[in-house]
Design a protein around this motif. Structure first.
Motif, mmCIF file in Angstrom:
data_model
loop_
_atom_site.group_PDB
_atom_site.id
_atom_site.type_symbol
_atom_site.label_atom_id
_atom_site.label_comp_id
_atom_site.label_asym_id
_atom_site.label_seq_id
_atom_site.Cartn_x
_atom_site.Cartn_y
_atom_site.Cartn_z
ATOM 1 N N PRO A 91 -6.560 -7.813 -3.626
ATOM 2 C CA PRO A 91 -7.914 -7.478 -2.844
ATOM 3 C C PRO A 91 -7.868 -8.330 -1.635
ATOM 4 C CG PRO A 91 -8.491 -8.930 -4.652
ATOM 5 C CD PRO A 91 -6.951 -8.503 -4.908
ATOM 6 N N ILE A 92 -8.244 -7.848 -0.636
ATOM 7 C CA ILE A 92 -8.462 -8.732 0.626
ATOM 8 C C ILE A 92 -9.707 -8.317 1.330
ATOM 9 C CG2 ILE A 92 -7.184 -6.995 2.033
ATOM 10 C CD1 ILE A 92 -5.944 -9.482 3.576
ATOM 11 N N SER A 93 -10.314 -9.208 2.161
ATOM 12 C CA SER A 93 -11.577 -9.027 2.818
ATOM 13 C C SER A 93 -11.356 -9.149 4.401
ATOM 14 C CB SER A 93 -12.818 -9.803 2.326
ATOM 15 O OG SER A 93 -12.523 -9.771 0.889
ATOM 16 N N VAL A 94 -12.281 -8.362 4.969
ATOM 17 C CA VAL A 94 -12.307 -8.735 6.605
ATOM 18 C C VAL A 94 -12.562 -10.167 6.643
ATOM 19 C CG1 VAL A 94 -13.462 -8.012 8.563
ATOM 20 C CG2 VAL A 94 -13.097 -6.351 6.833
ATOM 21 N N GLY A 95 -11.797 -10.666 7.617
ATOM 22 C CA GLY A 95 -12.135 -12.088 8.070
ATOM 23 C C GLY A 95 -11.041 -12.978 7.224
ATOM 24 N N GLU A 96 -10.267 -12.315 6.281
ATOM 25 C CA GLU A 96 -9.349 -13.134 5.463
ATOM 26 C C GLU A 96 -7.819 -13.086 5.699
ATOM 27 O OE1 GLU A 96 -8.699 -13.512 0.563
ATOM 28 O OE2 GLU A 96 -9.881 -11.876 1.111
ATOM 29 N N SER A 97 -7.008 -14.014 5.482
ATOM 30 C CA SER A 97 -5.736 -14.114 5.486
ATOM 31 C C SER A 97 -5.188 -14.356 4.020
ATOM 32 C CB SER A 97 -5.155 -15.074 6.587
ATOM 33 O OG SER A 97 -5.573 -14.803 7.934
ATOM 34 N N ARG A 98 -3.858 -13.845 3.948
ATOM 35 C CA ARG A 98 -3.141 -14.094 2.756
ATOM 36 C C ARG A 98 -1.612 -14.277 3.214
ATOM 37 N NH1 ARG A 98 -5.267 -13.630 -2.181
ATOM 38 N NH2 ARG A 98 -7.493 -12.772 -2.575
ATOM 39 N N GLN A 99 -1.154 -15.176 2.137
ATOM 40 C CA GLN A 99 0.291 -15.383 2.137
ATOM 41 C C GLN A 99 1.234 -14.347 1.282
ATOM 42 O OE1 GLN A 99 1.908 -17.587 4.565
ATOM 43 N NE2 GLN A 99 -0.328 -17.876 5.259
ATOM 44 N N GLY A 100 1.966 -13.752 1.457
ATOM 45 C CA GLY A 100 2.762 -13.082 0.490
ATOM 46 C C GLY A 100 4.154 -13.148 0.501
ATOM 47 N N ARG A 101 5.187 -12.479 -0.314
ATOM 48 C CA ARG A 101 6.461 -12.297 -0.365
ATOM 49 C C ARG A 101 6.884 -11.208 -0.900
ATOM 50 N NH1 ARG A 101 10.982 -15.472 0.261
ATOM 51 N NH2 ARG A 101 12.774 -14.722 -1.084
#
Length: 253
Positions: free
Chosen positions: A144-154
């Motif tokens: 899940p991700i929201s507007v205004g959010e950043s996430r690290q992934g691989r």
């Protein structure tokens, strides 16, 4: 004289067609030593190639390695037995110089492997190896991700795979009010690619897709979205690429 010439041309055509159609079998754990010569089949770019068929098991991971000290190697592979139908490619394996290596997870059945020279007219000896790895079940996780959010992934070998052999992570996004939304993906390790979908599963036809709109190799999609459930694939442009990335979702005015 004309008849002799026509016969010679026909014979040459049959030899080339036979070379292009010829396939050999290879087993997991087997190494094949070969030598490209001017007699081997050629791609449209003039590079020589040979085709190998491997019988695979569903859910099994395979690693294919092509090495040569005489030429720059190139590997292609794909489900089925058609040497022209490949979905996974590699030029230079990780820290392997001009040797090639690719990995894939099979759904079972035959896979075709094309051992190739990178450039036109190259010849010389090579060594092709196929090995089995651990059985892998691609992740079904949706992040899940929201507007205004950043996430690290691989992106990595255990991720979902698109039809072109590229890995991707799936992000679910809920929109509460109509507005302009921007989704961005950055990576220093591969060329980023994004696709936006209706619903939370990252499937079906994409509403939008992008390669380089974020500048350089960064991807960015900006769309006016109505309230509802959406998802996007954090993806690489090319097949079988792995590495770290960042995704962010923002509103645009």
């Amino acid at each position: 004289m004309r008849a002799v010439l026509m016969t010679s041309v026909l014979a040459s055509s049959l030899i080339l067609a036979g070379a292009a159609a010829a396939q050999s079998s290879i087993r997991p754990g087997q190494t094949v030593n070969g030598n490209f010569s001017a007699k081997d089949a050629r791609m449209d770019d003039g590079s020589h190639y040979r085709c190998y068929v491997i019988q695979t098991e569903a859910g099994q991971a395979y690693t294919v390695t092509l090495r040569s000290s005489d030429f720059d190697t190139y590997l292609m592979a794909g489900a089925g037995t058609d040497c022209d139908e490949t979905s996974v490619t590699n030029d230079d394996g990780p820290d392997m110089g001009t040797d090639s290596q690719l990995r894939f997870i099979s759904n079972g059945g035959n896979w075709i492997i094309r051992a190739n020279t990178l450039s036109e007219g190259e010849t010389g000896s090579f060594r092709l190896t196929v090995s089995e790895g651990q059985r892998l079940r691609p992740t079904t996780q949706i992040v899940p991700i929201s507007v205004g959010e950043s996430r690290q992934g691989r992106l990595e070998f255990s991720d979902r795979q698109a039809d072109d052999g590229s890995f991707y992570d799936c992000y679910a996004l809920n929109i509460g009010a109509r507005g302009n939304v921007s989704i961005r993906m950055d990576s220093a390790q591969f060329d980023a690619y994004l696709s936006l979908h209706e619903g939370p599963q990252c499937d079906g036809e994409s509403l939008a897709a992008d390669d380089d709109s974020g500048g350089g190799t960064s991807a960015m999609i900006t769309e006016t979205l109505r309230p509802g459930s959406y998802s996007f694939r954090a993806n690489s442009l090319s097949s079988a690429q792995e590495g770290d990335y960042t995704v962010s979702v923002t509103t645009m005015r």
